[in-house]
Design an enzyme around this catalytic site. Structure first.
Site, PDB file in Angstrom:
ATOM      1  N   GLU A 165      41.057  69.783 -19.061  1.00  0.00           N
ATOM      2  CA  GLU A 165      40.693  69.854 -20.486  1.00  0.00           C
ATOM      3  C   GLU A 165      41.422  68.820 -21.351  1.00  0.00           C
ATOM      4  O   GLU A 165      41.151  68.675 -22.544  1.00  0.00           O
ATOM      5  CB  GLU A 165      40.991  71.260 -21.023  1.00  0.00           C
ATOM      6  CG  GLU A 165      39.970  72.321 -20.623  1.00  0.00           C
ATOM      7  CD  GLU A 165      40.063  72.698 -19.144  1.00  0.00           C
ATOM      8  OE1 GLU A 165      41.188  72.924 -18.659  1.00  0.00           O
ATOM      9  OE2 GLU A 165      39.007  72.753 -18.486  1.00  0.00           O
ATOM     10  N   HIS A 195      40.103  70.186  -4.801  1.00  0.00           N
ATOM     11  CA  HIS A 195      40.102  70.374  -6.271  1.00  0.00           C
ATOM     12  C   HIS A 195      41.109  69.413  -6.922  1.00  0.00           C
ATOM     13  O   HIS A 195      40.833  68.777  -7.932  1.00  0.00           O
ATOM     14  CB  HIS A 195      40.471  71.827  -6.557  1.00  0.00           C
ATOM     15  CG  HIS A 195      40.116  72.280  -7.920  1.00  0.00           C
ATOM     16  ND1 HIS A 195      41.011  72.918  -8.748  1.00  0.00           N
ATOM     17  CD2 HIS A 195      38.955  72.208  -8.607  1.00  0.00           C
ATOM     18  CE1 HIS A 195      40.410  73.205  -9.890  1.00  0.00           C
ATOM     19  NE2 HIS A 195      39.171  72.794  -9.824  1.00  0.00           N
TER      20      HIS A 195
HETATM   21  N1  LIG Z   1      45.036  73.637 -10.229  1.00  0.00           N
HETATM   22  C1  LIG Z   1      45.441  73.126 -11.447  1.00  0.00           C
HETATM   23  C2  LIG Z   1      44.600  73.127 -12.547  1.00  0.00           C
HETATM   24  N2  LIG Z   1      43.345  73.644 -12.458  1.00  0.00           N
HETATM   25  C3  LIG Z   1      42.576  74.048 -13.616  1.00  0.00           C
HETATM   26  C4  LIG Z   1      41.751  72.884 -14.208  1.00  0.00           C
HETATM   27  O1  LIG Z   1      42.598  71.898 -14.806  1.00  0.00           O
HETATM   28  C5  LIG Z   1      40.808  73.415 -15.303  1.00  0.00           C
HETATM   29  O2  LIG Z   1      41.576  74.027 -16.313  1.00  0.00           O
HETATM   30  C6  LIG Z   1      39.818  74.417 -14.731  1.00  0.00           C
HETATM   31  O3  LIG Z   1      39.151  73.841 -13.622  1.00  0.00           O
HETATM   32  C7  LIG Z   1      38.777  74.807 -15.803  1.00  0.00           C
HETATM   33  O4  LIG Z   1      38.087  73.683 -16.289  1.00  0.00           O
HETATM   34  N3  LIG Z   1      45.004  72.584 -13.728  1.00  0.00           N
HETATM   35  C8  LIG Z   1      46.258  72.031 -13.862  1.00  0.00           C
HETATM   36  O5  LIG Z   1      46.620  71.533 -14.947  1.00  0.00           O
HETATM   37  N4  LIG Z   1      47.098  72.036 -12.786  1.00  0.00           N
HETATM   38  C9  LIG Z   1      46.739  72.560 -11.572  1.00  0.00           C
HETATM   39  O6  LIG Z   1      47.541  72.514 -10.594  1.00  0.00           O
HETATM   40  C1  LIG Z   2      45.441  71.078  -8.524  1.00  0.00           C
HETATM   41  C2  LIG Z   2      44.557  72.188  -8.054  1.00  0.00           C
HETATM   42  O1  LIG Z   2      43.446  72.296  -8.445  1.00  0.00           O
HETATM   43  C3  LIG Z   2      45.074  73.079  -6.975  1.00  0.00           C
HETATM   44  O2  LIG Z   2      46.312  73.619  -7.396  1.00  0.00           O
HETATM   45  C4  LIG Z   2      44.092  74.224  -6.689  1.00  0.00           C
HETATM   46  O3  LIG Z   2      44.528  74.800  -5.470  1.00  0.00           O
HETATM   47  P1  LIG Z   2      43.421  75.035  -4.311  1.00  0.00           P
HETATM   48  O4  LIG Z   2      42.943  73.661  -3.898  1.00  0.00           O
HETATM   49  O5  LIG Z   2      44.187  75.725  -3.192  1.00  0.00           O
HETATM   50  O6  LIG Z   2      42.319  75.881  -4.886  1.00  0.00           O
END
Ligand SMILES: Nc1c(NC[C@H](O)[C@H](O)[C@H](O)CO)[nH]c(=O)[nH]c1=O
Ligand SMILES: CC(=O)[C@@H](O)COP(=O)(O)O
Length: 210
Positions: free
Chosen positions: A64, A134
């Site tokens: 975001e 991801h």
């Molecule tokens: N896994 C992490 C995320 N994941 C969430 C995404 O950034 C986002 O908010 C979601 O997919 C909804 O659009 N975000 C981080 O900042 N750090 C992570 O490790």
């Molecule tokens: C940065 C990410 O999106 C990660 O932390 C999400 O973890 P996962 O790949 O095990 O769903």
């Protein structure tokens, strides 16, 4: 053998006293985020940025950050040309601010004091690799988007997104290392970069070069 890596700090102590800086941070991995944000704020203040000129907003995650940066930069510019609500609307008055009770805002109702556009934005997030792809997709899209925003708007967007493969990599880059090596708080570097780049872009906009 000493490392050749690392940032060479500028000899110039840039003056941030007239700058307005936004910090937009994600809320994932909050303990690390908090350290990074505090590091950035500490350095902004050390360079003279007034507390009233440091705006901090949060978003759910790093994905975001680009939209938040884009909309905050745009919003910080919107009131600089308008003296009042009706001026903003070209003289039309749609019973805007001050008319929650339905009474029309008086002609020329004043907006809150005009915003000073942001001179720099620091986008802070902490991405830690998980079990899926991801991580890669967010890192790639966010980094490219933040770069595009700064080039499109001309407002420096400091890349404060940690892209860590392990928890310890992230902790050490926030000065929170769990071993003997606490690491270095990269948020401090980002605060200093915001003041330097905000100063540069102001000067360059006036056609002044060192
Ligand atoms: N896994 C992490 C995320 N994941 C969430 C995404 O950034 C986002 O908010 C979601 O997919 C909804 O659009 N975000 C981080 O900042 N750090 C992570 O490790
Ligand atoms: C940065 C990410 O999106 C990660 O932390 C999400 O973890 P996962 O790949 O095990 O769903």
């Amino acid at each position: 053998m000493s490392t050749i890596k690392g940032l060479v700090k500028s000899d110039v102590k840039y003056d941030g006293s007239s700058l307005r800086v936004a910090i937009v941070h994600a809320r994932w991995n909050k303990a690390i985020i908090d350290s990074l944000v505090n590091g950035a704020i500490t350095k902004l203040k050390e360079r003279g940025v007034k507390e009233s000129n440091i705006v901090v907003e949060s978003v759910p995650g790093s994905f975001e950050l680009p939209l938040a940066c884009s909309r905050m930069i745009a919003g910080s510019r919107i009131q600089t040309g308008a003296a009042s609500v009706t001026d903003l609307l070209g003289g039309l008055n749609f019973n805007l601010p001050g008319s929650r009770s339905g009474t029309p805002a008086p002609p020329g109702a004043a907006l809150p004091p005009p915003n000073q556009p942001f001179d720099a934005v620091i986008a802070i997030g902490v991405l830690i690799k998980g079990a899926t792809m991801h991580f890669e997709y967010i890192c790639e899209s966010v980094s490219h988007a933040l770069m595009k925003i700064q080039l499109d708007t001309g407002v420096p967007v400091i890349f404060g997104v940690l892209t860590a493969l392990t928890d310890d990599q992230a902790l050490e880059r926030a000065g929170l290392g769990r071993g003997s090596e606490k690491g270095h708080n990269h948020g401090e570097d980002w605060g200093l970069a915001a003041v330097e780049m905000g100063s540069h872009t102001r000067r360059w906009a006036e056609g002044r070069f060192s």
